[in-house]
Design an enzyme around this catalytic site. Structure first.
Site, PDB file in Angstrom:
ATOM      1  N   TYR A 188      -5.356   3.223  12.452  1.00 35.53           N
ATOM      2  CA  TYR A 188      -5.736   2.306  11.379  1.00 35.53           C
ATOM      3  C   TYR A 188      -5.233   2.891  10.062  1.00 35.53           C
ATOM      4  O   TYR A 188      -5.199   4.110   9.873  1.00 35.53           O
ATOM      5  CB  TYR A 188      -7.260   2.122  11.329  1.00 35.53           C
ATOM      6  CG  TYR A 188      -7.824   1.339  12.504  1.00 35.53           C
ATOM      7  CD1 TYR A 188      -8.161  -0.012  12.368  1.00 35.53           C
ATOM      8  CD2 TYR A 188      -8.044   1.948  13.740  1.00 35.53           C
ATOM      9  CE1 TYR A 188      -8.689  -0.734  13.434  1.00 35.53           C
ATOM     10  CE2 TYR A 188      -8.569   1.233  14.813  1.00 35.53           C
ATOM     11  CZ  TYR A 188      -8.896  -0.111  14.662  1.00 35.53           C
ATOM     12  OH  TYR A 188      -9.420  -0.815  15.712  1.00 35.53           O
ATOM     13  N   GLU A 189      -4.844   1.986   9.178  1.00 36.55           N
ATOM     14  CA  GLU A 189      -4.235   2.333   7.898  1.00 36.55           C
ATOM     15  C   GLU A 189      -5.096   3.285   7.055  1.00 36.55           C
ATOM     16  O   GLU A 189      -4.583   4.005   6.199  1.00 36.55           O
ATOM     17  CB  GLU A 189      -4.070   1.001   7.158  1.00 36.55           C
ATOM     18  CG  GLU A 189      -3.177   0.986   6.005  1.00 36.55           C
ATOM     19  CD  GLU A 189      -3.073  -0.454   5.485  1.00 36.55           C
ATOM     20  OE1 GLU A 189      -3.210  -1.418   6.277  1.00 36.55           O
ATOM     21  OE2 GLU A 189      -2.864  -0.602   4.282  1.00 36.55           O
ATOM     22  N   SER A 190      -6.375   3.287   7.288  1.00 36.87           N
ATOM     23  CA  SER A 190      -7.277   4.131   6.512  1.00 36.87           C
ATOM     24  C   SER A 190      -7.072   5.610   6.804  1.00 36.87           C
ATOM     25  O   SER A 190      -7.604   6.460   6.095  1.00 36.87           O
ATOM     26  CB  SER A 190      -8.726   3.761   6.837  1.00 36.87           C
ATOM     27  OG  SER A 190      -8.942   3.881   8.237  1.00 36.87           O
ATOM     28  N   HIS A 232       0.831  -1.210   0.000  1.00 39.32           N
ATOM     29  CA  HIS A 232       0.000   0.000   0.000  1.00 39.32           C
ATOM     30  C   HIS A 232       0.862   1.255   0.000  1.00 39.32           C
ATOM     31  O   HIS A 232       0.576   2.219  -0.702  1.00 39.32           O
ATOM     32  CB  HIS A 232      -0.926   0.017   1.217  1.00 39.32           C
ATOM     33  CG  HIS A 232      -2.142  -0.816   1.012  1.00 39.32           C
ATOM     34  ND1 HIS A 232      -2.986  -1.148   2.031  1.00 39.32           N
ATOM     35  CD2 HIS A 232      -2.675  -1.387  -0.088  1.00 39.32           C
ATOM     36  CE1 HIS A 232      -3.976  -1.881   1.569  1.00 39.32           C
ATOM     37  NE2 HIS A 232      -3.805  -2.048   0.282  1.00 39.32           N
TER      38      HIS A 232
END
Lengths: 265, 274, 274, 265
Positions: free
Chosen positions: D63-65, C104
């Site tokens: 969190y990655e978001s 990512h």
């Protein structure tokens, strides 16, 4: 109504105008048909806002402080003026302005000025004299080098005299055309460079072959000899040397209204 | 974990002799009160870092705080020169200062690289300028895909970054809004972070354009109302444009400068905005 | 300058046979309706780009839209595998697809580099992994200051990026909020930008965390209410978690998949969220 | 109250627990005294929220978001769950999360899982079988490689069996300790790597010299032979092999409450 402009002269509100006014009006005309403009404080900001008031109401003004699409109701006093943030479509960080918006190639026109300019439109805003022991220490580069590098075109606003037009810059803060044709490509600069220089005497544009700045028009009341005298090198002159239209009544009226919005008069 | 402290204690804790000190705020949110406290504490030999050295750096330079200046544009915005900066560079008063100058984009990307844990940042810039030869912290770098040559600048990790924000909560979480410039990156680049704020609130309420610095990346929070004067703090105070004009006259001569500093920074009653 | 158009017209205008198409939205704001329209228009040979290929890419892959997939993580979030993706990779059905996989962080920095007008991005990553050898778009790069070796990834410029946002105004200025992922960067990286929105409003009102895309970086705005179903749009719709679970069963077999697509995407009444 | 956990077993709300519960409880204990944690969905998210509920209420969940400091009142169903954004101290972009917060070295503990792990804590979440013609195509890397590279420590949650513990990974998606001591430094990875592996049988930690994972504790009811049998290589065992405390009544009660908040039961 009598107002005093930023340069301290009196106006009677009619067709009286001075050389600063002419520069501002010429700069605002150069924005006609453009969409996105990177603006500094002073004459460029006034010119861009005059363009919005006169002929290009949707002109997108980007200020280095991070304001995109600012629509100031008064002339801002700094590039971080709160009025710019309050009226902008978006306020983003300074890294984002430089990386995504300027370097990303999204700005059509950038304005620059400087203490010195050479015949290839290179600019000095760093020092007069030697770098280590300068006669005058100027503010430095700021946003100029990347504005000159990444805007699709650059408009330089500078008075024309032996002080400002110099054979050799004391310091090359910002690249115009380097030492001539091909240098921008060699330096990896992506925009077209200073396609227009607006002085108090007239307009200069780069020669298509050599990129040397060439006088292409004179402002009203200016003789060619004035421009030649104000330039320390043998100034190139376009064969079809033109004449700038004087500011129209509308342009002047809009300019007076804008200047009247400045808190500091 | 942020500690809420007095200005004097916080500055004493984070700014040490010889430190590299970034003081950010792009026209807006300039931590002037913190700069004055550094002057009062007599810190010397600092490397001062700031995109746009303005009045506060002029004052710190004039008082001999700086050994070196890392910067992009040093002027009195909308007015003209910084006379103390010029006096130091042109005449070595009160001491010579070393200059490391960048474009705004270059210095910005030095902060971004540091905040990102990278040793360098990359930008299109510098080639063809005299800055390239003058500044050893700019080097060419070839793109491994296209072969293009770009400019690399090293990550800049200040010992301490000082910024101003509108609010903090009692846990030291910080909220700023309006033009936030390179404040977040400068803070995340530094070993120590001091944030002066207009006020402490019970709970931060996010606003459009708001930037949060959680308390675990902040060391000290100091309440310094109007701590940006004569700069401004959106929602709290307006820019005093006349003060910028007045500074031109005050700072032109060494003695008027020193008198002003005595009265407005060093005198016992001077911890109010002036 | 953004044009407000129908979904069919906008997709026909921006998505061409063989294009590189980024469809972003990180769990939130996934432009499912636009993906369905691409299926309806029968586009083939696309290079599909997305950090997290999920149901919508599973459907597009299953319908043969994709020649190549550039991605970071391809799964049904919280449920399990993407069966159409697996069938394409494991069995070449309905056609083999080329994979270019990244972490990512790596793919994100490809978008960032492109948005920034740089030919490459730099990150700490990839070394020691099997990705490094498999993916020619990752190259080592030495820091010119410290000598450290970092990973460089090339800028990714999609022909078109499609994202979903909450609102646009009548001039095509776009406002999104909540988890906005890499939406801004993916849009600024692309030659053409299509934004589906929940609604057109008279005036955009900035909100905390709001991200604005001005109309001069957007080509088409399409009103597609609930256009993210079964994903969600903060302020407008909730995620239908059961739909993600149901998709596992629907997508397991080719015939149940094709039947579902016929009913929910290709049938004349299927331009509603399903 | 009878609830069914994510793995489908029934609980009577008392001290009954299964191996998943033990893994979650062990992971939540490992967060004691930590400040900032990078969380994925599933067991890690449950463990981190159990730590918040039980002993570290101020634990910062990232969190990655893009959600920093999320304080979900129910277990999120995806890393982009709206509940995370609504309860976060800040929501930032995905580039910012990876570059400023993760790569910037601001995260103490990251959780990872995988389909396969080798004796050096390297992980495979990409393919089973050959890359070009895999037997099973797995989701891929996602955020894992950089979480493993940049978090100061990594905790791996993985069941212990011949399917998951393998001599040779089919694909090295994420680096633990590479081929042993010194490899992390050689690859430029900054954090300490997988300092703790929590399985359904017990805990493993890297040997200080060789970095090979060593069984340091067994969960209640597990015999050493179980662990040896579940491992395809000759498993190293710590001389002072410990025994994990069973979940306390408080831990189990908090875990049950958390699991009950999941919409999908």
């Amino acid at each position: 109504m009598t107002t005093v402009s930023a340069t301290g002269r009196e106006h009677d509100g009619t067709s009286d105008y001075d050389r600063d006014d002419m520069m501002i009006v010429a700069a605002s005309r150069a924005l006609l048909g453009h969409k996105v403009c990177f603006v500094g404080i002073g004459l460029p900001s006034t010119a861009a806002n005059l363009a919005r008031a006169t002929h290009t109401p949707d002109l997108v003004l980007i200020y280095e402080s991070g304001t995109i699409g600012a629509k100031p109701s008064r002339l801002p006093l700094s590039i971080g003026d709160g009025e710019l943030a309050l009226t902008a479509d978006a306020v983003v960080s300074v890294p984002e302005i430089f990386n995504y918006w300027l370097q990303g190639g999204r700005v059509e026109v950038g304005f620059l000025s400087a203490a010195q300019m050479d015949r290839y439109g290179n600019l000095n805003s760093t020092v007069i004299g030697g770098y280590d022991h300068p006669t005058v220490r100027l503010p430095g580069a700021g946003g100029a080098p990347e504005i000159a590098g990444s805007c699709r075109e650059v408009i330089v606003l500078i008075r024309q005299s032996h002080r400002t037009f110099v054979e050799h810059l004391d310091f090359r803060t910002t690249v115009g055309f380097g030492d001539g044709s091909g240098d921008r490509e060699r330096f990896g600069l992506r925009g077209a460079g200073p396609t227009l220089v607006i002085t108090d005497l007239g307009l200069l544009r780069p020669d298509e072959q050599t990129c040397e700045l060439t006088m292409t028009a004179l402002h009203p009341g200016v003789e060619l000899q004035d421009a030649l005298d104000a330039t320390p090198w043998k100034l190139r002159v376009a064969p079809d040397l033109g004449r700038t239209d004087p500011p129209s009544a509308t342009e002047l009226a809009n300019l007076r209204s804008l200047l009247a919005t400045q808190e500091r008069k | 974990m942020a500690e809420i402290a007095s200005l004097a204690n916080a500055v004493a804790a984070v700014v040490h002799e010889g430190d590299c000190v970034a003081i950010e705020g792009f026209t807006h949110l300039i931590p002037v009160a913190a700069g004055h406290e550094i002057i009062r504490q007599g810190r010397k030999g600092l490397t001062l870092v700031r995109l746009t050295p303005d009045i506060i750096f002029d004052q710190m330079i004039g008082m001999g705080c700086a050994r070196k200046l890392v910067f992009g544009w040093g002027g009195n915005p909308g007015v003209g020169s910084l006379h103390r900066f010029r006096d130091a560079v042109e005449n070595g008063w009160p001491n010579p200062i070393e200059l490391e100058e960048h474009s705004h984009a270059g210095l910005t990307n030095r902060f971004v690289a540091a905040a990102s844990g990278l040793p360098f940042g990359v930008l299109r810039g510098y080639f063809g300028t005299s800055l390239m030869g003058r500044n050893e912290s700019i080097k060419p770098l070839n793109c491994p895909f296209t072969g293009e040559t770009l400019a690399a600048v090293p990550a800049l990790h200040p010992d301490v970054t000082i910024i101003h924000a509108q609010q903090a909560d009692r846990h030291g979480n910080v909220l700023m809004w309006g033009i936030t410039g390179v404040n977040k990156e400068a803070a995340l680049a530094a070993s120590r972070v001091l944030v002066t704020v207009e006020e402490i609130v019970d709970e931060l309420t996010l606003v459009p354009g708001g930037v949060v610095l959680p308390n675990w990346v902040v060391d000290y929070v100091v309440v310094a109302p109007r701590g940006t004067f004569p700069s401004y703090t959106a929602g709290y105070s307006d820019r005093d444009n006349d003060a910028y004009v007045r500074w031109d006259a005050i700072s032109r001569e060494r003695d008027t400068f020193l008198t002003w500093i005595d009265e407005h920074v060093l005198s016992p009653s001077s911890e109010q905005p002036s």
